[in-house]
Design a protein around this motif. Structure first.
Motif, PDB file in Angstrom:
ATOM      1  N   ILE A 173       0.839  -1.198   0.000  1.00 44.86           N
ATOM      2  CA  ILE A 173       0.000   0.000   0.000  1.00 44.86           C
ATOM      3  C   ILE A 173       0.876   1.250   0.000  1.00 44.86           C
ATOM      4  CG2 ILE A 173      -1.747   1.299   1.268  1.00 44.86           C
ATOM      5  CD1 ILE A 173      -2.747  -1.309  -0.073  1.00 44.86           C
ATOM      6  N   ASP A 174       1.964   1.221   0.764  1.00 41.52           N
ATOM      7  CA  ASP A 174       2.857   2.380   0.800  1.00 41.52           C
ATOM      8  C   ASP A 174       3.573   2.575  -0.529  1.00 41.52           C
ATOM      9  OD1 ASP A 174       2.051   2.745   3.381  1.00 41.52           O
ATOM     10  OD2 ASP A 174       3.866   1.940   4.299  1.00 41.52           O
ATOM     11  N   THR A 175       3.973   1.479  -1.188  1.00 43.01           N
ATOM     12  CA  THR A 175       4.618   1.601  -2.493  1.00 43.01           C
ATOM     13  C   THR A 175       3.670   2.232  -3.504  1.00 43.01           C
ATOM     14  OG1 THR A 175       6.127  -0.251  -2.109  1.00 43.01           O
ATOM     15  CG2 THR A 175       5.682   0.319  -4.400  1.00 43.01           C
ATOM     16  N   LEU A 176       2.401   1.826  -3.470  1.00 44.88           N
ATOM     17  CA  LEU A 176       1.400   2.454  -4.329  1.00 44.88           C
ATOM     18  C   LEU A 176       1.265   3.942  -4.020  1.00 44.88           C
ATOM     19  CD1 LEU A 176      -1.453  -0.221  -4.312  1.00 44.88           C
ATOM     20  CD2 LEU A 176      -0.299   0.650  -6.353  1.00 44.88           C
ATOM     21  N   ALA A 202       2.229   9.453  -5.568  1.00 43.08           N
ATOM     22  CA  ALA A 202       2.500  10.794  -5.042  1.00 43.08           C
ATOM     23  C   ALA A 202       3.796  11.376  -5.583  1.00 43.08           C
ATOM     24  CB  ALA A 202       2.551  10.756  -3.515  1.00 43.08           C
ATOM     25  N   GLY A 203       4.552  10.578  -6.365  1.00 43.34           N
ATOM     26  CA  GLY A 203       5.827  11.050  -6.898  1.00 43.34           C
ATOM     27  C   GLY A 203       6.936  11.097  -5.866  1.00 43.34           C
ATOM     28  N   LEU A 204       6.805  10.315  -4.789  1.00 41.02           N
ATOM     29  CA  LEU A 204       7.782  10.327  -3.705  1.00 41.02           C
ATOM     30  C   LEU A 204       8.668   9.089  -3.679  1.00 41.02           C
ATOM     31  CD1 LEU A 204       5.375  11.480  -0.823  1.00 41.02           C
ATOM     32  CD2 LEU A 204       6.996  12.917  -2.107  1.00 41.02           C
ATOM     33  N   ILE A 205       8.401   8.123  -4.535  1.00 39.97           N
ATOM     34  CA  ILE A 205       9.059   6.822  -4.464  1.00 39.97           C
ATOM     35  C   ILE A 205      10.547   6.916  -4.787  1.00 39.97           C
ATOM     36  CG2 ILE A 205       8.707   6.167  -6.888  1.00 39.97           C
ATOM     37  CD1 ILE A 205       7.990   3.833  -3.937  1.00 39.97           C
ATOM     38  N   ASP A 206      11.336   6.065  -4.165  1.00 38.33           N
ATOM     39  CA  ASP A 206      12.744   5.927  -4.505  1.00 38.33           C
ATOM     40  C   ASP A 206      12.823   5.106  -5.791  1.00 38.33           C
ATOM     41  OD1 ASP A 206      15.424   5.087  -4.766  1.00 38.33           O
ATOM     42  OD2 ASP A 206      15.755   5.122  -2.610  1.00 38.33           O
ATOM     43  N   ARG A 207      13.063   5.743  -6.914  1.00 39.82           N
ATOM     44  CA  ARG A 207      13.038   5.070  -8.216  1.00 39.82           C
ATOM     45  C   ARG A 207      14.140   4.025  -8.344  1.00 39.82           C
ATOM     46  NH1 ARG A 207       8.086   5.847 -10.242  1.00 39.82           N
ATOM     47  NH2 ARG A 207       7.459   8.026 -10.007  1.00 39.82           N
ATOM     48  N   ARG A 208      15.243   4.244  -7.664  1.00 38.31           N
ATOM     49  CA  ARG A 208      16.374   3.322  -7.796  1.00 38.31           C
ATOM     50  C   ARG A 208      16.021   1.946  -7.265  1.00 38.31           C
ATOM     51  NH1 ARG A 208      19.865   1.655  -4.270  1.00 38.31           N
ATOM     52  NH2 ARG A 208      19.151   3.189  -2.744  1.00 38.31           N
ATOM     53  N   GLN A 209      15.399   1.898  -6.089  1.00 32.07           N
ATOM     54  CA  GLN A 209      15.095   0.600  -5.503  1.00 32.07           C
ATOM     55  C   GLN A 209      13.644   0.173  -5.712  1.00 32.07           C
ATOM     56  OE1 GLN A 209      16.164   1.044  -1.393  1.00 32.07           O
ATOM     57  NE2 GLN A 209      14.380   2.274  -0.864  1.00 32.07           N
ATOM     58  N   GLY A 210      12.778   1.114  -6.101  1.00 29.67           N
ATOM     59  CA  GLY A 210      11.402   0.767  -6.405  1.00 29.67           C
ATOM     60  C   GLY A 210      10.465   0.796  -5.215  1.00 29.67           C
ATOM     61  N   TRP A 211      10.972   1.108  -4.028  1.00 31.25           N
ATOM     62  CA  TRP A 211      10.139   1.186  -2.832  1.00 31.25           C
ATOM     63  C   TRP A 211      10.759   2.197  -1.881  1.00 31.25           C
ATOM     64  CZ3 TRP A 211      13.208  -0.129   1.275  1.00 31.25           C
ATOM     65  CH2 TRP A 211      14.304  -0.961   1.000  1.00 31.25           C
ATOM     66  N   GLY A 212      10.008   2.598  -0.860  1.00 29.13           N
ATOM     67  CA  GLY A 212      10.515   3.604   0.082  1.00 29.13           C
ATOM     68  C   GLY A 212      10.479   5.004  -0.513  1.00 29.13           C
ATOM     69  N   VAL A 213      10.881   5.964   0.293  1.00 36.36           N
ATOM     70  CA  VAL A 213      10.852   7.370  -0.099  1.00 36.36           C
ATOM     71  C   VAL A 213      12.216   7.787  -0.652  1.00 36.36           C
ATOM     72  CG1 VAL A 213      10.379   9.723   0.686  1.00 36.36           C
ATOM     73  CG2 VAL A 213       9.152   7.796   1.710  1.00 36.36           C
ATOM     74  N   CYS A 262      17.399  -5.187  12.694  1.00 38.75           N
ATOM     75  CA  CYS A 262      16.942  -4.148  11.756  1.00 38.75           C
ATOM     76  C   CYS A 262      17.077  -4.572  10.297  1.00 38.75           C
ATOM     77  CB  CYS A 262      17.711  -2.843  12.006  1.00 38.75           C
ATOM     78  SG  CYS A 262      17.393  -2.108  13.619  1.00 38.75           S
ATOM     79  N   TRP A 263      16.782  -5.834  10.002  1.00 37.16           N
ATOM     80  CA  TRP A 263      16.901  -6.281   8.615  1.00 37.16           C
ATOM     81  C   TRP A 263      15.843  -5.669   7.703  1.00 37.16           C
ATOM     82  CZ3 TRP A 263      12.418  -8.692   7.330  1.00 37.16           C
ATOM     83  CH2 TRP A 263      11.706  -9.342   8.352  1.00 37.16           C
ATOM     84  N   MET A 264      14.717  -5.228   8.263  1.00 38.46           N
ATOM     85  CA  MET A 264      13.690  -4.560   7.456  1.00 38.46           C
ATOM     86  C   MET A 264      14.055  -3.088   7.369  1.00 38.46           C
ATOM     87  SD  MET A 264      10.925  -5.108   5.741  1.00 38.46           S
ATOM     88  CE  MET A 264       9.397  -4.380   5.133  1.00 38.46           C
ATOM     89  N   SER A 265      14.486  -2.655   6.191  1.00 36.64           N
ATOM     90  CA  SER A 265      14.976  -1.287   6.020  1.00 36.64           C
ATOM     91  C   SER A 265      13.805  -0.302   5.966  1.00 36.64           C
ATOM     92  CB  SER A 265      15.796  -1.178   4.731  1.00 36.64           C
ATOM     93  OG  SER A 265      16.282   0.130   4.551  1.00 36.64           O
ATOM     94  N   LEU A 266      13.705   0.550   6.982  1.00 39.76           N
ATOM     95  CA  LEU A 266      12.656   1.555   7.059  1.00 39.76           C
ATOM     96  C   LEU A 266      13.313   2.923   7.206  1.00 39.76           C
ATOM     97  CD1 LEU A 266      10.356  -0.296   9.632  1.00 39.76           C
ATOM     98  CD2 LEU A 266      10.072  -0.234   7.143  1.00 39.76           C
ATOM     99  N   GLY A 267      12.983   3.838   6.307  1.00 45.02           N
ATOM    100  CA  GLY A 267      13.573   5.167   6.350  1.00 45.02           C
ATOM    101  C   GLY A 267      12.916   6.049   7.383  1.00 45.02           C
ATOM    102  N   ASP A 268      13.556   7.188   7.653  1.00 41.57           N
ATOM    103  CA  ASP A 268      13.077   8.085   8.705  1.00 41.57           C
ATOM    104  C   ASP A 268      11.685   8.645   8.406  1.00 41.57           C
ATOM    105  OD1 ASP A 268      15.443   7.664  10.036  1.00 41.57           O
ATOM    106  OD2 ASP A 268      16.431   9.437   9.207  1.00 41.57           O
ATOM    107  N   ARG A 269      11.466   9.119   7.177  1.00 43.58           N
ATOM    108  CA  ARG A 269      10.142   9.649   6.842  1.00 43.58           C
ATOM    109  C   ARG A 269       9.117   8.515   6.734  1.00 43.58           C
ATOM    110  NH1 ARG A 269      11.626  13.606   1.932  1.00 43.58           N
ATOM    111  NH2 ARG A 269      13.293  12.079   1.695  1.00 43.58           N
ATOM    112  N   ASP A 270       9.592   7.367   6.284  1.00 43.86           N
ATOM    113  CA  ASP A 270       8.744   6.183   6.252  1.00 43.86           C
ATOM    114  C   ASP A 270       8.259   5.841   7.667  1.00 43.86           C
ATOM    115  OD1 ASP A 270       7.543   4.266   4.654  1.00 43.86           O
ATOM    116  OD2 ASP A 270       9.168   2.830   4.861  1.00 43.86           O
ATOM    117  N   PHE A 271       9.152   5.960   8.656  1.00 38.90           N
ATOM    118  CA  PHE A 271       8.777   5.723  10.052  1.00 38.90           C
ATOM    119  C   PHE A 271       7.628   6.630  10.472  1.00 38.90           C
ATOM    120  CE2 PHE A 271      12.657   3.288  11.353  1.00 38.90           C
ATOM    121  CZ  PHE A 271      12.015   2.360  12.149  1.00 38.90           C
ATOM    122  N   GLY A 272       7.659   7.869   9.994  1.00 39.90           N
ATOM    123  CA  GLY A 272       6.591   8.797  10.355  1.00 39.90           C
ATOM    124  C   GLY A 272       5.227   8.281   9.944  1.00 39.90           C
ATOM    125  N   LEU A 273       5.129   7.739   8.740  1.00 34.07           N
ATOM    126  CA  LEU A 273       3.872   7.184   8.270  1.00 34.07           C
ATOM    127  C   LEU A 273       3.460   5.969   9.103  1.00 34.07           C
ATOM    128  CD1 LEU A 273       1.524   6.934   6.301  1.00 34.07           C
ATOM    129  CD2 LEU A 273       3.057   5.765   4.703  1.00 34.07           C
TER     130      LEU A 273
END
Length: 317
Positions: free
Chosen positions: A49-52, A57-68, A86-97
């Motif tokens: 759902i977040d990747t969608l 929203a034009g916020l996706i990390d195009r290099r990896q295809g997921w995350g901000v 911490c094997w599940m990589s979650l970014g700082d702004r992603d944490f906010g959501l």
């Protein structure tokens, strides 16, 4: 406006959604996969759902295809220093959501409302709806035992051989009224080039969803995730082969028989056309690789043109 409902999960689903959303005259609703959802560090995470949402929203990390895009990982660094896995990589702004989503869930808000509010706040135009508000999670059995999907996909990097898949919670799951309405009111239904086993199957397994597709009297177009027997991204080919299924466009046709009228396949898979037709789907050959936004819009436009031709034939009949 043409009302289009897209069933989608993963990067391929997000790309198809971007292509459809960019076309003029399309009123798009996306039913997204929630069976990848899981809890990390006390927070509820909804990867597909977040990747969608991030993609539209034009916020996706195009290099990896997921995350901000342009993301930091300082929160994860602190958690690792505190001894957390911490094997599940979650970014700082992603944490906010994820914090906000978890707060809303703890308050008792419907997951569908939370997803819609998040998409609106991020600036997403199309509607993103959930197939169910209930907890449904994909489990993967390997020789080492049962794993959550994220353990298999992220932590183990899809390395273990798959012996079995199951959907925990599916027996008690109820469809959302939004998902049922999206199917019933659609003028065209599209199944994205997502993993048929772990992105699309969990949506279809929710009671009422597959039935809605079977009863739909509108064009139903599926797009194959395979090109010359391989997937562009993800483990769908290995998963299908490990479970004794055909890992090619014909295998996709077998999965969607009765649920789609047309299967769009890549030109490189045209040799499978007769076998696909024998499964009850009409094959349409197109270049389906989506390398950039131009490719996404072109493929989306071609899918809708196929839908319009189908609808015209029905009117004549």
């Amino acid at each position: 406006m043409t009302r289009v409902t897209l069933l989608a999960g993963g990067v391929g689903g997000a790309k198809m959604a971007e292509g459809l959303a960019a076309l003029p005259g399309v009123d798009l609703t996306v039913i997204g996969n929630v069976a990848d959802d899981d809890e990390f560090h006390g927070l509820w995470v909804s990867p597909d759902i977040d990747t969608l949402s991030y993609s539209l929203a034009g916020l996706i990390d195009r290099r990896q295809g997921w995350g901000v895009a342009d993301e930091g990982h300082r929160a994860l660094e602190v958690l690792a220093r505190l001894g957390q896995d911490c094997w599940m990589s979650l970014g700082d702004r992603d944490f906010g959501l994820h914090i906000w989503r978890t707060m809303r869930r703890m308050r008792g808000d419907r997951p569908s409302v939370i997803a819609a509010d998040a998409a609106r706040a991020l600036g997403v135009g199309p509607r993103i709806v959930l197939p169910t508000d209930d907890r449904v999670q994909t489990r993967v059995r390997t020789d080492a035992g049962w794993l959550s999907f994220q353990e298999y996909f992220v932590r183990e990097k899809c390395a273990p051989e798959i012996r079995e898949l199951r959907l925990d919670g599916i027996e008690a799951a109820r469809p959302t009224p939004e998902a049922l309405a999206a199917i019933a009111e659609a003028e065209a239904i599209v199944i994205a080039p997502s993993n048929p086993l772990v992105s699309i199957a969990p949506i279809l397994a929710v009671p009422g969803i597959a039935e809605g597709l079977r009863q739909a009297r509108v064009p139903r177009i599926a797009v194959s995730p395979f090109i010359a027997g391989k997937v562009v991204k993800g483990p769908a080919d290995r998963m299908m082969a490990a479970l004794g299924l055909r890992a090619d466009a014909v295998g996709v046709a077998e999965r969607y028989a009765g649920l789609a009228d047309v299967l769009v396949i890549d030109d490189l898979d045209s040799a499978h056309s007769a076998a696909i037709a024998a499964r009850g789907l009409h094959p349409e050959c197109r270049p389906i690789l989506m390398r950039d936004q131009g490719d996404k819009q072109r493929l989306a436009a071609e899918v809708l043109e196929i839908a319009r031709m189908l609808a015209a034939r029905e009117e004549v009949a």
